[in-house]
Design a protein around this motif. Structure first.
Motif, PDB file in Angstrom:
ATOM      1  N   ARG A  17       0.995  -1.288   0.114  1.00 25.46           N
ATOM      2  CA  ARG A  17      -0.001  -0.113  -0.033  1.00 25.46           C
ATOM      3  C   ARG A  17       0.805   1.072   0.020  1.00 25.46           C
ATOM      4  N   LEU A  25      -5.661   6.892   2.989  1.00 26.67           N
ATOM      5  CA  LEU A  25      -4.454   5.987   2.281  1.00 26.67           C
ATOM      6  C   LEU A  25      -3.367   6.108   3.109  1.00 26.67           C
ATOM      7  N   TYR A  31      -6.113  -2.370  -4.741  1.00 26.92           N
ATOM      8  CA  TYR A  31      -5.477  -1.149  -4.263  1.00 26.92           C
ATOM      9  C   TYR A  31      -5.764   0.104  -5.061  1.00 26.92           C
TER      10      TYR A  31
END
Ligand code: TPP
Ligand code: MG
Length: 637
Positions: A246, A307, A381
């Motif tokens: 991520r 995020l 993602y």
């Protein structure tokens, strides 16, 4: 014996500046393109005389292009601080490849520049400052405006510039100017460690003659470098990014100054890594790029902040990680988060225990894009980032079109501006509640469009900055400064400078009769908006909580020579903004907005200390919340 020319120190300064050029990627331009200033006894007969002589020689030369001819034009400003702000905005707009200088007298004229110098240095923007000093020969001491110190005669108020300058020098003999000016140019064109460059010149030394080697005044081209990353450093960075599930890019001003937007977009498209931005980096990636997730941090978007909270690798490019970017060290919440920082300055590259890539953003992105070839984030993602951004865009639309009444919310004014301004138009702001709203809402398509100074966040920057940006962008673009009523009261008189220079500017004056920003902060931390409204002293309460102060800022702006239009609500504002698109001179669009918002939804914290003990219930409650919020705060190691 080499050839010499007999000039005063001040004449040598002006002649030298006229011969300095910068160069990057093969493009040469004059480095120091003019001088703002105010004359007093400390500089009128030194630098002032030299500028006059330069002006006359340019006029007599018959040359058409002042810059090619080595001329240093002079601009009379109204306050020395403004001169530095204008110079800062100029250099920022010219991507730090061209700068302005400022001349002042001794004493208050010099110290008026301290705030501007600190702003420039905090923002890493080059400006060249020439405050004057008392006589080096000390014969007439103490002169008017001299600070005396019984402990030492070797001090002056200009010593205050030392901590706020990237280079400081005092010239007590003419020939000292030679190494000093050469070093000044080195720092002005240093892509890593630049800021205010200050050379204090005593008033007698300015007027003193010296036989200067002619070679000192030859054309000099200062190369603005693009330091390339060490291959091993790049390899270390690539290994970490490739291991990420991520990852998140934080794009700062370094991307913009390195002119690396195209490469950042390419890198983001190739890898699918979402890109968040800071104030200085906004526009580095266009808001509608599939990887763009908007602003990160205390005044960030819900998308970027979500995020950031779950990012396992943060790739900071050209960012200094201010507390607004990290939400005071809370926004990057993965316990094992790792940082990879690309920065020309090792000091910034090292932050948060990062894997350091000390390099120009463009050079590093070129290397990274090649080395990451074939690698992408998971499709899930990528989609998550797109969905988060789409949800935030709906918030932006709501903020831009609230139909709030009776007075509009300022976010509606920003919506109008964002929708009506073109990609090459410039919006300027620095302080108040506006930068926060602008950071999370503004849809920037280019970096030039978004000029918010949020390193020093200095009230009063906006009007002089509009002058600097206008001088940097002759023609074409519309330069729009958003000015709060508080900020307006700091340096409004620079409207007169803009008028006298015939500059076309638009000022959007938001009147909410106080500090929406600090008022809301005060209330949220239990201090009840104390002292944050422009009100009359009330005889009954003894406080500043009487009627609104009866000033008329619109009339005030008109008195400086601006064309002022009072706007009655958003529809009227939109119409007047459009009508005045090509109006010459300074246009002020004055609009009353609601002091209490509504503001965009907050999605992250900001650390502002709350009194640990208090007689006030409101403060005690806020302290408990503060302690709770602080639990998320950490060092990144
Ligand atoms: C020179 C300077 N002094 C003080 C501050 C602290 N400060 C930040 S915002 C603000 C109030 C700004 O008022 P206004 O321009 O009316 O904007 P608003 O908060 O109403 O949006 C103050 C005092 C600052 N940023 N700069
Ligand atoms: Mg206000």
């Amino acid at each position: 014996m080499s050839e010499t020319i007999r000039l005063t120190t001040a004449q040598a300064i002006v002649k030298f500046l006229g011969a300095q050029w910068s160069e990057r990627d093969g493009v040469e331009q004059r480095l120091v393109t003019g001088m703002f200033g105010i004359f007093g006894h400390g500089n009128v007969c030194g630098v002032g005389q030299a500028l006059l002589q330069d002006q006359i020689s340019f006029e007599e030369s018959g040359a058409q292009d002042p810059l090619a001819a080595g001329h240093v034009p002079y601009y009379l400003i109204r306050n020395e601080q403004s001169g530095v702000h204008a110079a800062t905005a100029y250099a920022r707009t010219r991507n730090r490849l061209q700068v302005m200088s400022v001349t002042t007298s001794i004493g208050p004229g010099a110290t008026n520049m301290i705030t501007g110098a600190a702003l420039a240095t905090t923002n890493r923007i080059p400006v060249l400052l020439f405050p004057s000093d008392q006589f080096a020969n000390r014969i007439p001491d103490p002169v008017l405006q001299q600070l005396e110190s019984p402990q030492t005669l070797d001090t002056a108020v200009t010593d205050c510039f030392r901590p706020v300058s990237r280079f400081f020098d005092r010239i007590s003999r003419p020939e000292q100017l030679i190494p000093s000016l050469l070093n000044a140019m080195r720092v002005l064109t240093d892509p890593a460690d630049t800021g205010a460059v200050t050379i204090a010149v005593p008033q007698d030394v300015q007027a003193e003659a010296y036989d200067w080697p002619l070679a000192f005044f030859r054309k000099r081209v200062w190369h603005v470098g693009r330091p390339v990353p060490e291959p091993a450093a790049l390899a270390r960075a690539v290994e970490i990014i490739r291991s990420a599930k991520r990852p998140l890019v934080v794009a700062g001003g370094g991307v913009v100054y390195a002119d690396a937007s195209a490469l950042l977009r390419e890198f983001a498209s190739a890898t699918g890594i979402p890109v968040a931005d800071t104030h200085a980096g906004k526009g580095a990636i266009n808001w509608d790029h599939p990887s763009s997730v908007g602003a990160v941090g205390s005044t960030g978007s819900s998308a970027a902040n979500a995020l950031a909270r779950s990012a396992d690798v943060v790739l900071g490019i050209g960012t200094r990680y201010s507390d607004f970017t990290t939400a005071s060290h809370t926004i990057f919440a993965d316990p094992d988060v790792r940082f990879v920082n690309i920065n020309t300055l090792g000091f910034d590259a090292m932050k948060h225990g990062a894997t350091m890539v000390v390099a120009d953003a463009r050079a590093a992105l070129e290397g990274l894009t090649a080395a990451m070839s074939g690698w992408q984030v998971d499709a899930a993602y990528r989609q998550e980032a797109i969905d988060l951004d789409a949800a935030w865009q709906r918030e932006v639309d709501a903020c831009y079109h609230r139909d709030h009444g009776p007075l509009p919310a300022q976010t509606e004014v920003f919506g109008a501006l964002n929708e009506l301004m073109g990609p090459q138009d410039v919006v300027i702001n620095a302080a108040g509640s506006m930068p926060g709203d602008l950071q999370c809402l503004w849809r920037a398509t280019t970096p030039v469009q978004y000029h918010v100074e949020y390193a020093f966040s200095c009230m009063g920057y906006e009007i002089p900055a509009a002058i600097g940006a206008r001088l940097a962008l002759p023609g074409g673009n519309r330069v729009v400064a958003i000015v709060g009523d508080g900020t307006y009261q700091m340096l409004p008189m620079e409207i007169a400078t803009a008028v006298s220079e015939g500059l076309d500017l638009t000022l959007v004056l938001l009147q909410n009769h106080g500090f929406a920003s600090i008022g809301a902060l005060s209330e949220s931390r239990g201090s009840q908006r104390f002292g944050t409204k422009y009100r009359m002293r009330n005889a009954a309460t003894g406080r500043l909580d009487g009627a609104d102060v009866p000033f008329d800022l619109a009339a005030n702006a008109a008195s400086w020579g601006a064309n002022v239009l009072r706007c009655n609500g958003i529809a009227d504002f939109r119409a007047k903004f459009t009508e005045t698109a090509d109006s010459p001179g300074v246009t002020v669009l004055y609009i009353e907005t609601d002091l209490t918002g509504p503001n965009p939804p907050g999605t992250a914290w900001w650390d502002v200390p709350v009194a640990q003990v208090s007689d006030l219930e409101s403060t005690r409650t806020a302290y408990i919340e503060h302690v709770e919020a602080k639990k998320a705060q950490r060092f990144y190691l």
